[in-house]
Every structure is written in structure tokens, then in C-alpha cells.
Design a protein around this motif. Structure first.
Motif, short mmCIF file in Angstrom:
data_model
loop_
_atom_site.label_atom_id
_atom_site.label_comp_id
_atom_site.label_asym_id
_atom_site.label_seq_id
_atom_site.Cartn_x
_atom_site.Cartn_y
_atom_site.Cartn_z
N ASP A 1 24.52 17.11 -53.38
CA ASP A 1 23.63 16.79 -52.25
C ASP A 1 23.98 15.50 -51.54
O ASP A 1 23.30 15.11 -50.59
CB ASP A 1 22.17 16.83 -52.68
N PHE A 2 25.06 14.84 -51.94
CA PHE A 2 25.62 13.77 -51.12
C PHE A 2 26.02 14.34 -49.75
O PHE A 2 26.16 13.58 -48.78
CB PHE A 2 26.84 13.16 -51.82
N ALA A 3 26.17 15.66 -49.68
CA ALA A 3 26.48 16.33 -48.42
C ALA A 3 25.49 15.95 -47.32
O ALA A 3 25.88 15.80 -46.15
CB ALA A 3 26.50 17.84 -48.62
N TYR A 4 24.22 15.79 -47.67
CA TYR A 4 23.22 15.45 -46.66
C TYR A 4 23.48 14.06 -46.07
O TYR A 4 23.26 13.83 -44.89
CB TYR A 4 21.81 15.50 -47.27
N MET A 5 23.91 13.14 -46.92
CA MET A 5 24.20 11.80 -46.42
C MET A 5 25.41 11.83 -45.49
O MET A 5 25.45 11.11 -44.48
CB MET A 5 24.42 10.84 -47.59
N LEU A 6 26.41 12.66 -45.84
CA LEU A 6 27.60 12.77 -44.99
C LEU A 6 27.30 13.51 -43.69
O LEU A 6 28.06 13.40 -42.73
CB LEU A 6 28.72 13.47 -45.75
N GLU A 7 26.21 14.26 -43.65
CA GLU A 7 25.79 14.87 -42.38
C GLU A 7 25.16 13.83 -41.46
O GLU A 7 25.18 13.99 -40.23
CB GLU A 7 24.81 16.01 -42.63
N GLU A 8 24.59 12.78 -42.02
CA GLU A 8 23.93 11.75 -41.22
C GLU A 8 24.84 10.59 -40.84
O GLU A 8 24.64 9.95 -39.80
CB GLU A 8 22.71 11.21 -41.97
#
Length: 396
Positions: free
Chosen positions: A335-342
């Protein structure tokens, strides 16, 4: 290995933190004692700001450099939660709580970021602000998204964000990374097949949902084999198959199947969702039954940004020498993916050596990886927010 000397000197202390966390695992968002431990260590370290309760139980800390002429703000993230697994390591510091263990190394990630925090707070050899992110609920709870939804990126003005994960099979202390997709998405589906129950001795008077559901399971294997570009990576797995009958002489009225889909891009996520629905409904209809599908969006793919991947790789090379900059993506999700989306940033793998795989009851984080991980966090901050030559001379 060119780890930072002062981090090497605090190796034993960081190991102590890690093993304390290993003995006291907590799940999902219920990481209250873990977060309190992090806060207490951060207070002792002397960071400039500590804010608990972000994304429910996350902790955010701030360390300011000697200068702030750059205006740059870099985020570093570690996850804190454990897994609902019975530990089978037999270690002296094994979990004290039956059915919970740090089987993915988040105890190591948290300890390494605390080690970097101590180093950065003592030296402050950078021009800007380091934001340390201690996240709950990576293991299925979406704690990364919760922290982002809580306004973390804007509240602290984070411009770039970086994270790491230990990886069994890579030599201890070595690094591997790639630009683009490095981990997959993780969506779930539930297929319910409804027919006509009956006596097993009279199948002609029923619509056999077990038979129909079995055809669907087999047919779903065609999605990757015949619908997805063979150069792309997609996984479709049916993990559970449950009838509403427990007797051998009954034809079940209903079958429920649950599964997961992993993909490295949004196009294949959409394609697979459509194909699963169509195959399920049409296969059931062909045999006189009905099928419905419930789709649950999970973590998106973890996509490393190209320029920031280079920054992460440069820091890793400084710490470990040669690194793998074209590692194959893997199909677990993160879920680090969400941070990389921002925000732009990158996620890197850190070698855990020849250990059991993550999520295995015999897994243990390798303490020998700590100096490399803590040094990478610190090196990234110092490289991205380097003091000028004059500043360096003055501080020496």
C-alpha cells in the motif's frame, strides 16, 4: 559495504529495538503499543516534531536540517504492523502473543527508520526537512491510504516519498530496484453460483452448482492464457471453493468462490475484471445456473517514478556498491502504492539473505541488514538535500 559509521556504532541498539517489536506484534490499525514505542524512541532521539494518530494510528516525525534554503521536504516511510500467523522460529525473542508475529519484517523496517532518525537528528547534515512516516495496517488494511486521506502529504508539504522492503533471496544488505511497476495490484472477487439443489442420486432433477462452479474455475485459467498480452504479468487465482452442503449425497444449491487478481497496470486490472464476470455468468447460464460476481478493489500497483528511482539507486550504490537496477517486478502488493500516487518517489528491495519467505511462520528479519537499511534512508536524505560545500567546511 559503505554504511555510515555512526549507524554501524548503534547497530546493537537498533537490534534491541527490532527484537522488542518482534516480541510484541500488533495487527492492522491496532498498533497502539508499537506506535507508543516509536514515539518514545523519537522523543529520546530528539526529533523536532512528533504527531501520532495520523491515519488512525500512524506516527509522523519531522527532522530539520542545518539549513532550509532548499525548501525541500522528503518523506521516508516504514510500516509497523504484524500478521495473524503462529510463529515457528523458536527464537529467544519470538512473539509473546500466540497467533501474531512479525512474519514480513515490518519490525525491521520500523527499527531501521528509527536508526536513521537518530543519525539524522544527531548530524543534521542536510538542507531541508526530513519527514519520517511510521504507518499502520499495511497488511490488508490500507494504512498508507488512510494516512494520505488524513492529509499527510499536504500537511507536511512532502514533495517526494521513499520506502523499502526486505527481500529474502537477495544477499544481505544488497539492494534491488526498477523504474515503473515493481509490485502488483491486489484485487479480490467473490463468485456466487446458484442452481437447483437435490439428491445426488437424481442429478437430472437438479442443476449441479458444484459441477458448474468447477467449469468456471477451469475456464478462468483462460483469462491469462488467452486474453492477456503474454509479455504482461497477471495472476488469477481462485483461493476458496465452498458449497452450502456438507453431505456427499446432496447436490448443493449454492457455491461461493473467492479469489485474487494481481496485475502490474490498470488496463489489465480492468480487462481481467470484465473477463471474470463474463466467463462466470455465461458459463453458469450454459448449464442452467446463474452466477454473480462481487469485485473488491485492493491496493493499486506500486509504480516507481523514473527520476526518483535514480535517486534511490544512487543512495543504494553509495551504501552497498553495485546494485540491481532492473529487478523483475513481483506479484505481491504494497500500500505504499497510494503514497506514490500522491507524490513522486520510489520503493526499493533490501536483501534479507537466505531466509524463509515473507509470511512464512519460520521467517525472521535479518538483523545484519539493519546498517544498510538505516544508512540508505539517511544517505537518501543527505544526497537529495545536500549542504553546499561552504556549509560542509563550516560544520567541520
Amino acid at each position: 559495504m559503505a554504511v555510515k559509521n555512526s549507524i554501524a556504532d548503534m547497530h546493537a541498539e537498533i537490534i534491541g529495538w527490532r527484537r522488542h517489536l518482534h516480541e510484541n506484534p500488533e495487527l492492522m490499525f491496532a498498533v497502539h503499543e508499537t506506535a507508543s514505542f516509536v514515539v518514545e524512541r523519537l522523543k529520546e532521539i530528539g526529533v523536532d516534531e512528533i504527531t501520532p494518530g495520523i491515519g488512525k494510528t500512524g506516527v509522523v516525525a519531522v527532522i530539520k536540517g542545518r539549513q532550509d534554503s532548499s525548501g525541500r521536504v522528503i518523506g521516508l516511510r516504514a510500516d509497523m504492523d504484524a500478521l495473524p500467523i503462529y510463529e515457528a522460529t523458536g527464537l529467544d525473542y519470538r512473539s509473546k502473543i500466540d497467533g501474531k508475529m512479525h512474519a514480513c519484517g515490518h519490525d525491521g523496517h520500523t527499527a531501521m527508520l528509527l536508526g536513521a532518525a537518530k543519525y539524522l537528528s544527531e548530524t543534521r547534515n542536510f538542507d531541508g526537512t526530513a519527514v519520517l512516516i511510521f504507518q499502520p495496517a499495511e497488511e490488508g488494511g490500507g494504512g498508507g491510504k488512510e494516512m494520505c486521506d488524513d492529509g499527510m502529504m499536504d500537511r507536511w508539504g512532502i514533495q517526494e516519498v521513499y520506502g523499502l522492503h526486505n527481500t529474502p533471496g537477495i544477499p544481505v544488505g544488497q539492494f534491488a530496484i526498477r523504474s515503473g511497476a515493481i509490485l502488483a495490484s491486489a484485487d479480490e472477487f467473490v463468485i456466487t453460483v446458484t442452481g437447483v439443489g437435490g439428491h445426488a442420486a437424481a442429478p437430472h432433477e437438479a442443476v449441479d452448482t458444484t459441477f458448474v462452479a468447477a467449469q468456471i474455475v477451469v475456464s478462468l485459467q483462460s483469462v491469462v492464457a488467452r486474453n492477456v498480452n503474454p509479455l504482461h504479468r497477471v495472476v488469477v487465482t481462485v483461493g476458496t471453493f465452498e458449497t452450502d452442503s456438507q453431505a456427499s449425497n446432496i447436490i448443493a444449491q449454492r457455491v461461493i468462490m473467492k479469489g485474487t487478481v494481481r496485475a502490474l497496470d490498470s488496463e489489465n486490472r480492468t480487462l481481467v475484471k470484465s473477463r471474470i464476470r463474463t466467463i462466470s455468468e455465461d458459463t453458469a447460464s450454459a448449464f442452467g445456473a446463474t452466477a454473480s460476481m462481487e469485485w473488491r478493489n485492493g491496493y493499486p500497483p506500486t509504480i516507481n517514478h523514473e527520476i526518483e528511482t535514480g535517486y534511490a539507486a544512487d543512495a543504494a550504490r553509495t551504501v552497498a556498491g553495485d546494485i540491481n537496477e532492473s529487478v523483475d517486478p513481483i506479484m505481491p502488493a504494497e500500500d505504499f502504492a497510494y503514497m506514490l500516487e500522491e507524490r513522486p518517489g520510489a520503493y526499493i528491495f533490501l536483501g534479507n539473505g537466505d531466509s524463509a519467505q515473507c509470511h512464512h511462520p519460520a521467517y525472521d528479519f535479518n538483523d545484519e541488514a539493519i546498517p544498510a537499511g538505516s544508512s540508505w534512508f539517511a544517505e537518501l536524505i543527505e544526497r537529495r538535500m545536500a549542504l553546499g560545500e561552504r556549509d560542509l567546511k563550516e560544520q567541520n
